[in-house]
Motif scaffolding. Structure first.
Motif, short mmCIF file in Angstrom:
data_model
loop_
_atom_site.label_atom_id
_atom_site.label_comp_id
_atom_site.label_asym_id
_atom_site.label_seq_id
_atom_site.Cartn_x
_atom_site.Cartn_y
_atom_site.Cartn_z
N ILE A 5 0.77 -0.98 0.04
CA ILE A 5 0.18 -0.42 -0.19
C ILE A 5 0.70 1.09 -0.31
O ILE A 5 0.73 2.30 -0.42
CB ILE A 5 -1.46 -0.09 1.18
N TYR A 6 2.53 1.10 0.58
CA TYR A 6 3.02 2.33 0.73
C TYR A 6 3.23 2.87 -0.83
O TYR A 6 3.88 4.04 -0.63
CB TYR A 6 3.60 2.32 1.58
N GLU A 7 3.59 1.83 -1.32
CA GLU A 7 3.89 2.43 -2.83
C GLU A 7 3.21 3.23 -3.53
O GLU A 7 2.62 2.99 -5.44
CB GLU A 7 4.42 1.15 -3.70
N THR A 8 1.33 2.69 -3.19
CA THR A 8 0.52 3.38 -4.00
C THR A 8 0.53 5.22 -3.19
O THR A 8 0.83 5.67 -2.56
CB THR A 8 -1.20 2.62 -3.73
N SER A 9 -0.90 5.69 -4.53
CA SER A 9 -1.19 7.08 -3.76
C SER A 9 -2.16 6.85 -2.40
O SER A 9 -3.66 7.88 -2.34
CB SER A 9 -2.00 7.71 -4.94
N HIS A 10 -2.66 5.64 -1.94
CA HIS A 10 -2.80 5.92 -1.17
C HIS A 10 -3.26 6.91 0.75
O HIS A 10 -4.26 7.55 0.83
CB HIS A 10 -3.50 3.56 -0.15
N ARG A 11 -2.22 6.97 0.53
CA ARG A 11 -2.48 7.46 1.80
C ARG A 11 -2.43 9.54 1.59
O ARG A 11 -3.01 10.05 2.06
CB ARG A 11 -0.38 7.74 1.79
N ALA A 12 -1.85 9.81 0.42
CA ALA A 12 -2.51 10.71 -0.61
C ALA A 12 -4.18 11.01 -0.02
O ALA A 12 -3.96 11.83 -0.04
CB ALA A 12 -1.09 11.40 -1.80
N VAL A 13 -3.71 10.37 -0.80
CA VAL A 13 -5.67 10.56 -0.88
C VAL A 13 -6.47 10.28 0.16
O VAL A 13 -7.65 10.82 0.01
CB VAL A 13 -5.74 9.45 -2.51
N GLY A 14 -6.05 9.21 0.43
CA GLY A 14 -6.73 9.09 1.30
C GLY A 14 -6.47 9.96 2.68
O GLY A 14 -7.31 10.32 3.50
N ARG A 15 -5.68 11.06 2.54
CA ARG A 15 -5.87 12.69 4.06
C ARG A 15 -6.66 12.35 3.44
O ARG A 15 -7.88 13.54 3.51
CB ARG A 15 -4.39 13.11 3.14
N ILE A 16 -6.96 12.87 1.42
CA ILE A 16 -8.12 14.07 1.17
C ILE A 16 -9.29 14.16 1.24
O ILE A 16 -10.07 14.07 1.83
CB ILE A 16 -7.74 14.41 -0.09
N ALA A 17 -9.32 12.29 0.85
CA ALA A 17 -10.91 11.56 1.60
C ALA A 17 -11.15 11.75 3.04
O ALA A 17 -11.79 12.15 3.26
CB ALA A 17 -10.53 10.08 0.84
N ALA A 18 -10.18 11.44 3.46
CA ALA A 18 -10.89 11.04 5.01
C ALA A 18 -11.08 12.81 5.58
O ALA A 18 -11.82 13.10 6.45
CB ALA A 18 -9.32 10.70 5.98
N SER A 19 -10.54 13.90 5.27
CA SER A 19 -10.48 15.34 5.41
C SER A 19 -12.01 15.65 5.18
O SER A 19 -12.52 16.37 6.21
CB SER A 19 -9.80 16.03 4.83
N LEU A 20 -12.35 15.29 3.94
CA LEU A 20 -13.47 15.74 3.27
C LEU A 20 -14.41 14.91 3.66
O LEU A 20 -15.65 15.53 4.12
CB LEU A 20 -13.69 15.42 1.66
#
Length: 186
Positions: A152-167
Protein backbone atom coordinates in the motif's frame (compact mmCIF):
# COMPACT_ATOMS: atom_id res chain seq x y z
CA UNK A 1 -9.50 -12.16 -8.39
CA UNK A 2 -7.45 -9.94 -6.07
CA UNK A 3 -4.66 -9.54 -8.63
CA UNK A 4 -7.12 -8.61 -11.40
CA UNK A 5 -8.83 -6.12 -9.08
CA UNK A 6 -5.44 -4.72 -8.06
CA UNK A 7 -4.71 -3.92 -11.69
CA UNK A 8 -8.14 -2.35 -12.25
CA UNK A 9 -8.57 -0.04 -9.25
CA UNK A 10 -9.34 3.02 -11.37
CA UNK A 11 -11.87 1.16 -13.52
CA UNK A 12 -13.55 -0.40 -10.48
CA UNK A 13 -13.60 3.00 -8.76
CA UNK A 14 -15.32 4.55 -11.78
CA UNK A 15 -17.87 1.74 -12.11
CA UNK A 16 -18.74 1.70 -8.40
CA UNK A 17 -18.94 5.49 -8.31
CA UNK A 18 -21.32 5.61 -11.27
CA UNK A 19 -23.53 2.89 -9.76
CA UNK A 20 -23.57 4.58 -6.35
CA UNK A 21 -24.30 8.03 -7.71
CA UNK A 22 -27.01 6.61 -10.00
CA UNK A 23 -28.69 5.08 -6.93
CA UNK A 24 -28.43 8.36 -5.01
CA UNK A 25 -29.73 10.54 -7.84
CA UNK A 26 -32.35 7.92 -8.74
CA UNK A 27 -33.71 8.02 -5.20
CA UNK A 28 -33.52 11.80 -4.81
CA UNK A 29 -35.10 12.51 -8.19
CA UNK A 30 -37.87 9.96 -7.70
CA UNK A 31 -36.71 7.57 -10.42
CA UNK A 32 -36.77 4.61 -8.03
CA UNK A 33 -40.43 3.76 -7.38
CA UNK A 34 -41.34 2.99 -3.79
CA UNK A 35 -43.33 -0.01 -5.03
CA UNK A 36 -40.10 -1.95 -5.61
CA UNK A 37 -39.26 -1.85 -1.89
CA UNK A 38 -41.07 -3.18 1.17
CA UNK A 39 -42.60 -0.31 3.13
CA UNK A 40 -41.49 0.10 6.73
CA UNK A 41 -43.93 1.36 9.37
CA UNK A 42 -44.17 5.14 9.81
CA UNK A 43 -42.32 4.93 13.14
CA UNK A 44 -39.31 3.38 11.40
CA UNK A 45 -39.32 6.05 8.70
CA UNK A 46 -39.61 8.71 11.42
CA UNK A 47 -36.63 7.23 13.28
CA UNK A 48 -34.26 7.13 10.31
CA UNK A 49 -32.98 10.74 10.59
CA UNK A 50 -32.17 10.18 14.28
CA UNK A 51 -30.45 6.86 13.60
CA UNK A 52 -28.50 8.48 10.78
CA UNK A 53 -27.36 11.30 13.09
CA UNK A 54 -25.96 8.65 15.44
CA UNK A 55 -24.29 6.81 12.55
CA UNK A 56 -22.81 10.08 11.28
CA UNK A 57 -21.46 11.00 14.70
CA UNK A 58 -19.97 7.52 15.15
CA UNK A 59 -18.35 7.87 11.72
CA UNK A 60 -16.71 11.11 12.81
CA UNK A 61 -15.26 9.28 15.82
CA UNK A 62 -14.03 6.33 13.76
CA UNK A 63 -12.40 8.60 11.16
CA UNK A 64 -10.57 10.51 13.90
CA UNK A 65 -9.49 7.23 15.54
CA UNK A 66 -8.35 5.91 12.15
CA UNK A 67 -6.21 9.00 11.62
CA UNK A 68 -4.81 8.71 15.12
CA UNK A 69 -3.95 5.03 14.65
CA UNK A 70 -2.16 5.52 11.34
CA UNK A 71 -0.14 8.40 12.78
CA UNK A 72 1.01 6.01 15.50
CA UNK A 73 1.86 3.34 12.94
CA UNK A 74 -0.99 1.07 14.04
CA UNK A 75 -1.98 -0.01 10.55
CA UNK A 76 -4.33 -2.84 11.51
CA UNK A 77 -6.27 -0.58 13.87
CA UNK A 78 -6.36 2.14 11.21
CA UNK A 79 -7.74 -0.33 8.69
CA UNK A 80 -10.37 -1.53 11.18
CA UNK A 81 -11.51 2.02 11.92
CA UNK A 82 -11.68 3.05 8.28
CA UNK A 83 -13.59 -0.09 7.29
CA UNK A 84 -15.91 0.55 10.24
CA UNK A 85 -16.43 4.08 8.94
CA UNK A 86 -17.21 2.69 5.51
CA UNK A 87 -19.77 0.34 7.06
CA UNK A 88 -21.36 3.22 8.96
CA UNK A 89 -21.49 5.26 5.76
CA UNK A 90 -23.13 2.43 3.82
CA UNK A 91 -25.72 1.95 6.59
CA UNK A 92 -26.33 5.71 6.65
CA UNK A 93 -26.72 5.91 2.89
CA UNK A 94 -29.07 2.92 2.62
CA UNK A 95 -31.29 4.31 5.36
CA UNK A 96 -31.20 7.83 3.92
CA UNK A 97 -32.09 6.67 0.41
CA UNK A 98 -34.83 4.38 1.73
CA UNK A 99 -36.43 7.30 3.58
CA UNK A 100 -36.03 9.61 0.57
CA UNK A 101 -37.80 7.10 -1.66
CA UNK A 102 -40.80 6.95 0.68
CA UNK A 103 -40.90 10.46 2.13
CA UNK A 104 -38.84 12.74 -0.07
CA UNK A 105 -36.45 15.34 1.29
CA UNK A 106 -37.19 16.90 4.66
CA UNK A 107 -38.48 20.45 4.50
CA UNK A 108 -36.70 23.09 6.53
CA UNK A 109 -39.04 24.22 9.33
CA UNK A 110 -37.16 27.38 10.35
CA UNK A 111 -37.26 31.00 9.22
CA UNK A 112 -36.77 31.81 5.53
CA UNK A 113 -33.67 33.96 6.14
CA UNK A 114 -31.96 31.14 8.04
CA UNK A 115 -33.02 28.75 5.28
CA UNK A 116 -31.51 30.90 2.52
CA UNK A 117 -28.35 32.15 4.17
CA UNK A 118 -27.39 29.40 6.61
CA UNK A 119 -29.17 26.10 5.97
CA UNK A 120 -28.92 25.97 2.15
CA UNK A 121 -25.18 26.83 2.00
CA UNK A 122 -24.39 24.24 4.67
CA UNK A 123 -26.55 21.65 2.91
CA UNK A 124 -24.96 22.45 -0.45
CA UNK A 125 -21.41 22.02 0.87
CA UNK A 126 -22.44 18.80 2.64
CA UNK A 127 -23.94 17.39 -0.57
CA UNK A 128 -21.03 18.41 -2.79
CA UNK A 129 -18.51 16.88 -0.37
CA UNK A 130 -20.54 13.69 -0.09
CA UNK A 131 -20.59 13.36 -3.89
CA UNK A 132 -16.87 14.14 -4.23
CA UNK A 133 -16.02 11.64 -1.48
CA UNK A 134 -17.61 8.66 -3.21
CA UNK A 135 -14.92 8.05 -5.86
CA UNK A 136 -12.14 9.02 -3.46
CA UNK A 137 -13.38 6.52 -0.90
CA UNK A 138 -13.76 3.72 -3.41
CA UNK A 139 -10.26 4.42 -4.69
CA UNK A 140 -8.51 4.32 -1.30
CA UNK A 141 -10.54 1.33 -0.11
CA UNK A 142 -9.80 -0.61 -3.29
CA UNK A 143 -6.10 0.22 -3.01
CA UNK A 144 -6.11 -0.99 0.58
CA UNK A 145 -8.09 -4.20 0.17
CA UNK A 146 -6.38 -5.40 -3.02
CA UNK A 147 -2.83 -5.22 -1.70
CA UNK A 148 -0.78 -6.52 1.18
CA UNK A 149 -0.12 -3.82 3.77
CA UNK A 150 3.51 -3.35 2.69
CA UNK A 151 2.49 -2.75 -0.92
CA UNK A 152 0.00 0.00 0.00
CA UNK A 153 2.91 2.34 0.74
CA UNK A 154 3.87 2.17 -2.96
CA UNK A 155 0.49 3.59 -4.01
CA UNK A 156 -1.23 6.95 -3.69
CA UNK A 157 -3.37 5.58 -0.84
CA UNK A 158 -1.81 7.91 1.72
CA UNK A 159 -2.15 11.12 -0.29
CA UNK A 160 -5.66 10.43 -1.58
CA UNK A 161 -6.67 8.98 1.78
CA UNK A 162 -5.76 12.21 3.58
CA UNK A 163 -7.96 14.19 1.22
CA UNK A 164 -10.79 11.65 1.37
CA UNK A 165 -10.73 11.43 5.17
CA UNK A 166 -10.69 15.20 5.54
CA UNK A 167 -13.58 15.75 3.15
CA UNK A 168 -15.51 12.80 4.61
CA UNK A 169 -15.05 14.20 8.11
CA UNK A 170 -16.32 17.62 7.07
CA UNK A 171 -19.26 16.08 5.21
CA UNK A 172 -20.30 14.00 8.22
CA UNK A 173 -19.98 17.01 10.51
CA UNK A 174 -22.06 19.19 8.20
CA UNK A 175 -24.60 16.38 7.97
CA UNK A 176 -24.93 16.53 11.75
CA UNK A 177 -25.38 20.31 11.52
CA UNK A 178 -28.14 19.83 8.93
CA UNK A 179 -29.79 17.25 11.19
CA UNK A 180 -29.62 19.63 14.17
CA UNK A 181 -31.18 22.44 12.14
CA UNK A 182 -33.99 20.19 10.88
CA UNK A 183 -34.81 18.20 14.00
CA UNK A 184 -33.37 19.95 17.06
CA UNK A 185 -33.11 23.72 16.62
CA UNK A 186 -36.29 24.21 14.58
Amino acid sequence: MEIRARNRVRELTAALSVLSLAAVFGAVLGAIPSSVLPRAPAAVLDAIPHVNAVLSTLAIVTILLGVRFIRRGQVKRHRAMMLTTLGLFVAFLVLYLYRIIFRGAAEFPGPETIYQFVYLPILAVHIVLAIVCIPLLYYVVLLAVTRPIDAIYETSHRAVGRIAASLWLISFFLGDVVYAMLYVVY
